[in-house]
Design an enzyme around this catalytic site. Structure first.
Site, short mmCIF file in Angstrom:
data_model
loop_
_atom_site.label_atom_id
_atom_site.label_comp_id
_atom_site.label_asym_id
_atom_site.label_seq_id
_atom_site.Cartn_x
_atom_site.Cartn_y
_atom_site.Cartn_z
N CYS A 121 -21.89 -8.12 -51.93
CA CYS A 121 -20.84 -8.41 -50.94
C CYS A 121 -19.48 -7.91 -51.45
O CYS A 121 -19.22 -6.72 -51.44
CB CYS A 121 -20.83 -9.89 -50.59
SG CYS A 121 -19.88 -10.26 -49.07
N HIS B 25 -26.40 -10.96 -49.08
CA HIS B 25 -26.42 -11.95 -50.16
C HIS B 25 -27.85 -12.28 -50.56
O HIS B 25 -28.46 -13.19 -49.99
CB HIS B 25 -25.69 -13.21 -49.72
CG HIS B 25 -24.21 -13.10 -49.72
ND1 HIS B 25 -23.43 -13.28 -50.85
CD2 HIS B 25 -23.34 -12.81 -48.72
CE1 HIS B 25 -22.16 -13.12 -50.54
NE2 HIS B 25 -22.07 -12.83 -49.26
N GLU C 132 -28.74 -13.87 -53.09
CA GLU C 132 -28.75 -15.17 -53.76
C GLU C 132 -28.67 -16.35 -52.81
O GLU C 132 -28.87 -17.51 -53.20
CB GLU C 132 -27.59 -15.24 -54.78
CG GLU C 132 -26.22 -15.57 -54.20
CD GLU C 132 -25.51 -14.43 -53.46
OE1 GLU C 132 -24.31 -14.57 -53.18
OE2 GLU C 132 -26.17 -13.41 -53.16
#
Length: 248
Positions: A97, A187, A189
């Site tokens: 990001c 993302h 994660e």
């Protein structure tokens, strides 16, 4: 086996309503990589913490942020200088990001507000022909879901960079800069809980911009392949160590 840690560079902190419920970026990456047998080293440049010499770590992940690359904040610019050094030292790098945008900016790309507006929620990422042949992505399906939340984008990739994936709203979802460095706008994660809290924190602004917040909050399953990219990046670091040091 190489015992150097994986560096997590946390780029600022989330808004308090998000951090109070789901923690901060380093918490998310620690949880996502919990099964990986590698020590993590957290550095927070916004606190004035110094980044290690690239030789001291096995690789680096640059997290997302609620800042903007184009604001040219001092701690972000000092991180950018470190990334330039690390890139030329061929340290394995993964930008996520904000980290994606910062790495592209460092290497000569153009980062600015996305003219199509904010991209948020669970969205579909599509591999390019180059993406389908990339060593890190060749087992990925041609289309996979990922969590996103960003206002700015890489509008023009750096010279020589390969565009490995795109979405309807962003033409540079994955960029490859060389054998050791790539970045993703999404993302890997994130969990549904993190994505939900990000949407809730921006709900009023999202509604004002015409987003269907109720639909954005309908997150029925975790996007497996987005997370797999992160896991494969870390595993590839270990594979490279073994290939370079057969006795390790």
């Amino acid at each position: 086996m190489d015992k150097k840690p994986l560096l997590i560079i946390q780029m600022g902190v989330p808004p308090q309503p998000i951090a109070q419920v789901v923690g901060e970026q380093s918490d998310w990456f620690s949880a996502a990589l919990a099964a990986q047998p590698r020590e993590l080293l957290l550095v927070r440049p916004e606190r004035g913490e110094r980044l290690p010499h690239p030789d001291a770590v096995a690789g680096a992940v640059i997290t997302g942020s609620w800042s903007m690359v184009t604001d040219r904040i001092d701690w972000s610019e000092s991180t950018a200088a470190w990334l330039r050094q690390a890139y030329h030292a061929q340290l394995p790098l993964l930008g996520v990001c904000y980290g994606h945008q910062l790495l592209a900016d460092v290497l000569g790309g153009l980062v600015a507000d996305n003219p199509k507006g904010k991209e948020i929620g669970l969205q579909t990422v599509t591999l390019t022909a180059q993406g389908g042949n990339d060593p890190l992505l060749r087992d990925h399906p041609a289309h996979f879901d990922a969590y996103l939340t960003h206002q700015q984008s890489v509008l023009i990739p750096p010279p020589g960079a390969q565009v490995l994936a795109y979405s309807d709203q962003d033409g540079c979802q994955i960029l490859r800069y060389g054998p050791h460095a790539l970045s993703v706008q999404f993302h890997p994660e994130f969990t549904a809980a993190i994505m939900t809290q990000c949407v809730r924190n921006s709900a009023n602004a999202l509604r004002a911009a015409g987003h269907d917040v109720d639909r954005l909050l309908q997150l029925e399953q975790e996007p497996h392949w987005a997370r797999q990219l992160l896991l494969d990046f870390v595993a590839q670091i270990d594979d490279d160590v073994v290939r370079c040091n057969p006795a390790a």
